[in-house]
Design a protein around this motif. Sequence first.
Motif, PDB file in Angstrom:
ATOM      1  N   CYS A  59      -5.485   6.350  -6.869  1.00 17.35           N
ATOM      2  CA  CYS A  59      -6.250   5.356  -7.635  1.00 17.35           C
ATOM      3  C   CYS A  59      -7.642   5.125  -7.043  1.00 17.35           C
ATOM      4  O   CYS A  59      -8.511   4.580  -7.717  1.00 17.35           O
ATOM      5  N   PHE A  60      -7.851   5.537  -5.792  1.00  9.27           N
ATOM      6  CA  PHE A  60      -9.134   5.259  -5.115  1.00  9.27           C
ATOM      7  C   PHE A  60     -10.083   6.438  -5.303  1.00  9.27           C
ATOM      8  O   PHE A  60     -10.341   7.187  -4.365  1.00  9.27           O
ATOM      9  N   GLN A  76       1.068   5.233   0.704  1.00 15.82           N
ATOM     10  CA  GLN A  76       0.373   6.338   1.369  1.00 15.82           C
ATOM     11  C   GLN A  76       1.273   7.572   1.325  1.00 15.82           C
ATOM     12  O   GLN A  76       2.462   7.476   1.651  1.00 15.82           O
ATOM     13  N   ILE A 104       0.866  -1.185   0.000  1.00 16.49           N
ATOM     14  CA  ILE A 104       0.000   0.000   0.000  1.00 16.49           C
ATOM     15  C   ILE A 104       0.900   1.231   0.000  1.00 16.49           C
ATOM     16  O   ILE A 104       1.828   1.302   0.805  1.00 16.49           O
ATOM     17  N   ARG A 120      -1.220  11.792   4.377  1.00 17.87           N
ATOM     18  CA  ARG A 120      -1.767  10.481   4.737  1.00 17.87           C
ATOM     19  C   ARG A 120      -2.828   9.970   3.758  1.00 17.87           C
ATOM     20  O   ARG A 120      -3.578   9.037   4.061  1.00 17.87           O
ATOM     21  N   GLU A 121      -2.901  10.596   2.587  1.00 20.15           N
ATOM     22  CA  GLU A 121      -3.809  10.083   1.556  1.00 20.15           C
ATOM     23  C   GLU A 121      -3.297   8.740   1.049  1.00 20.15           C
ATOM     24  O   GLU A 121      -2.103   8.564   0.824  1.00 20.15           O
ATOM     25  N   ILE A 122      -4.212   7.774   0.865  1.00 17.32           N
ATOM     26  CA  ILE A 122      -3.804   6.504   0.269  1.00 17.32           C
ATOM     27  C   ILE A 122      -3.789   6.684  -1.242  1.00 17.32           C
ATOM     28  O   ILE A 122      -4.777   7.118  -1.850  1.00 17.32           O
TER      29      ILE A 122
END
Lengths: 137, 137
Positions: free
Chosen positions: A110-111, A30, A28, A35-37
């Motif tokens: 991507c989210f 980040q 993952i 702190r955005e994923i």
Amino acid sequence: MSNSDSKISFEHIISKLKFNEQGLIPAIAQQYDSREILMMAWMNSDAVQETLSTGQVCYFSRSRQKLWRKGESSGQIQSLKQFRIDCDQDTILLLVDQVGVACHTGRRTCFFEEVGSDGEITIIADIEIAPDELYRK
Amino acid sequence: MSNSDSKISFEHIISKLKFNEQGLIPAIAQQYDSREILMMAWMNSDAVQETLSTGQVCYFSRSRQKLWRKGESSGQIQSLKQFRIDCDQDTILLLVDQVGVACHTGRRTCFFEEVGSDGEITIIADIEIAPDELYRK
């Protein structure tokens, strides 16, 4: 996070990790300060070694079946700030400093699809760089 | 995020998702306000449907091969705030409100081992609840 001595081996870290039957482990990414994923991708043991020894994030591309040095063609590199392992040693968390955008669609993350409680999908991130600009040589 | 009408079907969302050969998709849980990454686990289609329809996060336990209603035995539940899908539709991001601790070790996050540039591992999160307290009936 970087390492000037590229000869350091991270074999003891790699031997701790639980790779799946394809020899891969999810990672993952980040953004370290906001702190955005940003994304999730996969690493093999060579990608882990390269990421830790160079301080630049390298994944393994499942579609191309080779090392994927993030940003190599697009310039949207990820500099490693912290490398964390979870309690089961089967997932990696990378705190990174992302140049530009993480997503191949030209979005920061991507989210970008949010599913509402009514099942409707909302796009919650704008395209910051046109995709055909990202991969122009 | 919750849904009082449990009869809403999320079949159109489930049909968009790319489950792997075991019928599973990875799901990252992030605390919605602090943005701390808590854990990563897996969902099958039933877990996705249950999470979206109840607003309480439900995974699929690979070791027990059954639905894993997070917090069912420990009380450390995750209330769903946002459900996001990535650009490839093969990873889920859950923004949640975590009660207590996410990790079975009694730590807030499962990602408590940090690998330094010298390869040394540092434990960066304290045990907040003793594990034997977590699962005491």
